[in-house]
Structure formats: structure tokens, C-alpha cells
Design a protein around this motif. Sequence first.
Motif, mmCIF file in Angstrom:
data_model
loop_
_atom_site.group_PDB
_atom_site.id
_atom_site.type_symbol
_atom_site.label_atom_id
_atom_site.label_comp_id
_atom_site.label_asym_id
_atom_site.label_seq_id
_atom_site.Cartn_x
_atom_site.Cartn_y
_atom_site.Cartn_z
ATOM 1 N N TRP A 364 0.842 -1.194 0.000
ATOM 2 C CA TRP A 364 0.000 0.000 0.000
ATOM 3 C C TRP A 364 0.878 1.244 0.000
ATOM 4 C CZ3 TRP A 364 0.338 -3.247 4.284
ATOM 5 C CH2 TRP A 364 0.920 -2.700 5.429
ATOM 6 N N VAL A 365 0.269 2.365 -0.369
ATOM 7 C CA VAL A 365 0.985 3.636 -0.395
ATOM 8 C C VAL A 365 1.050 4.182 1.017
ATOM 9 C CG1 VAL A 365 1.055 5.968 -1.342
ATOM 10 C CG2 VAL A 365 0.192 4.076 -2.745
ATOM 11 N N SER A 366 2.257 4.450 1.494
ATOM 12 C CA SER A 366 2.455 4.943 2.860
ATOM 13 C C SER A 366 2.086 6.420 2.970
ATOM 14 C CB SER A 366 3.917 4.745 3.277
ATOM 15 O OG SER A 366 4.247 3.375 3.289
ATOM 16 N N LEU A 367 2.079 6.919 4.194
ATOM 17 C CA LEU A 367 1.739 8.315 4.427
ATOM 18 C C LEU A 367 2.688 9.267 3.707
ATOM 19 C CD1 LEU A 367 0.813 8.188 8.224
ATOM 20 C CD2 LEU A 367 -0.740 8.583 6.302
ATOM 21 N N ASP A 368 3.892 8.807 3.447
ATOM 22 C CA ASP A 368 4.847 9.671 2.743
ATOM 23 C C ASP A 368 4.674 9.613 1.225
ATOM 24 O OD1 ASP A 368 5.855 7.187 2.129
ATOM 25 O OD2 ASP A 368 7.819 7.494 3.054
ATOM 26 N N GLY A 369 3.642 8.890 0.750
ATOM 27 C CA GLY A 369 3.374 8.814 -0.672
ATOM 28 C C GLY A 369 4.173 7.766 -1.416
#
Length: 472
Positions: A364-369
Motif C-alpha cells: 500500500w501507499v504509505s503516508l509519505d506517498g
Amino acid sequence: MAFRDDFIWGAAAASYQIEGNTQGVDGCADSVWDMCSRRKGFVLDGNTGFNACDHYNRYEEDVQIMKSLSLDAYRLSIMWPRVMPEGTGKVNQTGLDYYDRLVDELLANGIDPWVTLFHWDYPMALFHKGGWLNDDSSDWFAEYTRVIVDKLSDRVSNWFTLNEQACFIGLGHQSGMHAPGLQLATKEVNRAWHNALLAHGKAVKILREEAKKPAKVGAAPCFRTAAPASNSEQDIEAARQRTFNVVDDQMFNATWWMDPAFKGEYPQDGLALFGNDAPEVKDGDMDIICQPLDFVGINVYNSELVKMGANGQPEVVPYPNDYPYTHFRWPVTPESLRWTTQFLYERYNKPLIITENGLSTNDWVSLDGKVHDTTRIDFLNRYLLGLKQAADSGVDIMGYFQWSILDNFEWAEGYLQRFGLVHVDYATQKRTIKDSGFWYKSVIESNGSVLGSSNPLDGWRAPEDFNRNIKS
């Protein structure tokens, strides 16, 4: 640590898994996967390949991503019913022109197209005529092959005929897990198997005789493989036997495909096992099937672990429950590439190319993109080290295609499994290159010399702003 100077570094994908736009778009007709995707419960969560990754419209963007990752080659496939909606007869020029543009786009960006003629999207119109059970099916495939060769062979030099016959026949016609979802008796399964082999042979012959550029030709089969439980000569021999013995009536026996294609005969132990259910081989069939091939392609994800039993027969050693497994519950066995390539090279004496190898994880895409898929990096690092061991031992290894360039429609698993170097948000079609994609770029640019670090993240850094520049 580097591989040979002309080593081919690539990634792969399949038409139905990424293109989308199958429902009558620009004249595309249904395949058996469209048909089965409509069947309740056939694909997880009712998913379909109708939209997939929209590669049909986004191929230019995707080729730019491939270029940014320094790919030498891209293994693509052609969707048969996009080009010939009825499977034979009239050509859909719009569909054919799409692949023409894709090939041009790849070449313009320095990426060599390796074309697979068939990767499971069998025309539904031909299924209604009996599909692979119809003895005319190899001629249907030859007609389709001739159309593709006439259009693309002035620029395409490298070809695969069939992808994973064990799956589209074994899982498609025996277990019913894959399209067209049949559960046939063994005799009918072997009839379909033999017709597909004839299709392979006829396609190779057309490529040899009609390609406008000299063609290098192979296929991309998959089958059960085995690795020795130890480095003892006894266990190595047990793994070799397990790889090549026909041990059951399933279609995942290596020699059931390889021996006809490379030696012009079905293996004797297979004929004995199948008995009256073995394929009917007519005069001249093996001359058609056994065409000269330039390399052995093989899709490898894992292997059984085998030792020599006390009775002198190969014995499978079970992996424990706490063994490393992928999201697909496949065991992580880096020794697969080491031993599979060696055994195949010994038996068939042809250069080897890994046509698929990769890892499914829950990315999945993390909070940092970004997508921090360190597990995939570690997996690929280990498997490539195994492949390098085989090369160092004298096996002629031509190249490696990672599966896959994009997250995509994973057949009966729908969108649950993510194999890509590039994350796809299926709702928005936004692409995000994963950490593994940037790592693979560093492997390519070093020709493998960065492999083997105690920390697989050493020696590379993902560009901070690259993913921001990819179209949403």
C-alpha cells in the motif's frame, strides 16, 4: 558479481491482466476470461479484467515508467480477440494498430519488445466451437500468428508462443480453477494439451518462415520444480528426478511439455502413467511440435524441497508452517532459480531465460506517498543470487523478466495479489513506483553487481520527486 555483458534485464505483463477495455471497446471481443469473470464466484469478489490497469489508454505513460527503470526489454502479450474478434477470419485493424503503436513506443524509448502470442485470453467465439478440444484449434492459432507476424515482425525479433500451458489447460480444463472453467476427464485434457502443442509448433514454423527479421523463438512454460534438501549428490539427483519424472496425472510435469517441444516425443513414464488417456499422436504430429527453438523459457516462483529417500526414490520434504511464504502462500525458495536452470540446461542444452519470477505482497501507499515493499526487494535479491550461482556454475543464462511491471488483475484472485514493481490504485489508475522498482533499476544499471548486500537497501535511493511526476 555482475552478470554477462549482454544479459537481458526485463519485466513482464499480460494483455488481459493490464489492458482493460475489453467490452466491445474499439472492436474488442470477449475472451474466455471475460466469460468466466461474469460467472458468480469464479473470480474473487466478483472482480473482472474489464478495466484492469487501463494500459490500453495509458501505454505511453507506462512505457515512460519502464524507461525510467532502465528496462532493457518488456515481455508483453497480444490479446487474440482484440485483434481477431471471432478468432479467425476478419482482422480488427483498430486492435492490431494498438499493438503496432505499443511496439513503436517501446522501441522509441530503447526497450526491446519480447512478444508472447498467447497468454490465456482465448477468443470466446472459438471456445464455442470447441476451443482447444477442436482438432482445428492449432490451425486457428496459426492463422492468428500469421496476422501478428505480418504486422510486427519487421521490428520484433524475440517471440514466445504460449504462456504456461500447464495453467490454461491444467487449471482451465482439468481443475476448472481458471478459464474456461472446465473439469474434463483426463483423456479430453490430454487432447486439449496435444492440440496446444501443435499450435506451438505451427506458430514456430510460421515465425521461422515468414518473419521479416530473423526471429528468436521460445515459449514460457511453467511446471513443478524441485531443489535438493542438501548439497549431497544423492539429494541433487533426487531433485533432478523429481523435476523430470511424470509423477501424477496433472499437467505440471516438466517433461510432458518440454520433451515433445525439444525432443519430439512424450516421455515414456508419462505414456505409461496415462495409458489409454494419453494423447493420440498422429503421423507427423511430432514433426510439427518439435520445431527448433532458440532458448528455454521458464516461469519460476518456487520449488519443492526434495531428498533421496531410504528406498532410493525422491522424497518431498514439507516446508514448516512458520516457513517464509508469499501473500499467495507460495514458499520462498531462492534455490529455485539455481537448480531449475541447471537441470533444464543439462537435459535440453539450450540457453535459459527466466520469463517470470516475482513476489505477491499486500502493498500500500504509505503516508509519505511511497510504497516501501522491502520484502519484495529481499525476495528478488535472493532469487537473483540463486540465478547468478547457476550462471557461475556454467549454465547459459540469457536474461531475467521480473513479474510484473504493474500490479494487475491476478486471474481468479482478482485484485487481491500485487506482484508489481509499480503500485496501481485501481480506483484512480494512479501509478506509484515502489521501492522495489527503484531497487531493480539499480540492479539493472549495475548489471547485478549490487546484489548480495547484507542490507538489500544499501547502495540505492529512491528519487524524492519521481512519483509526483507520474500522471494521476
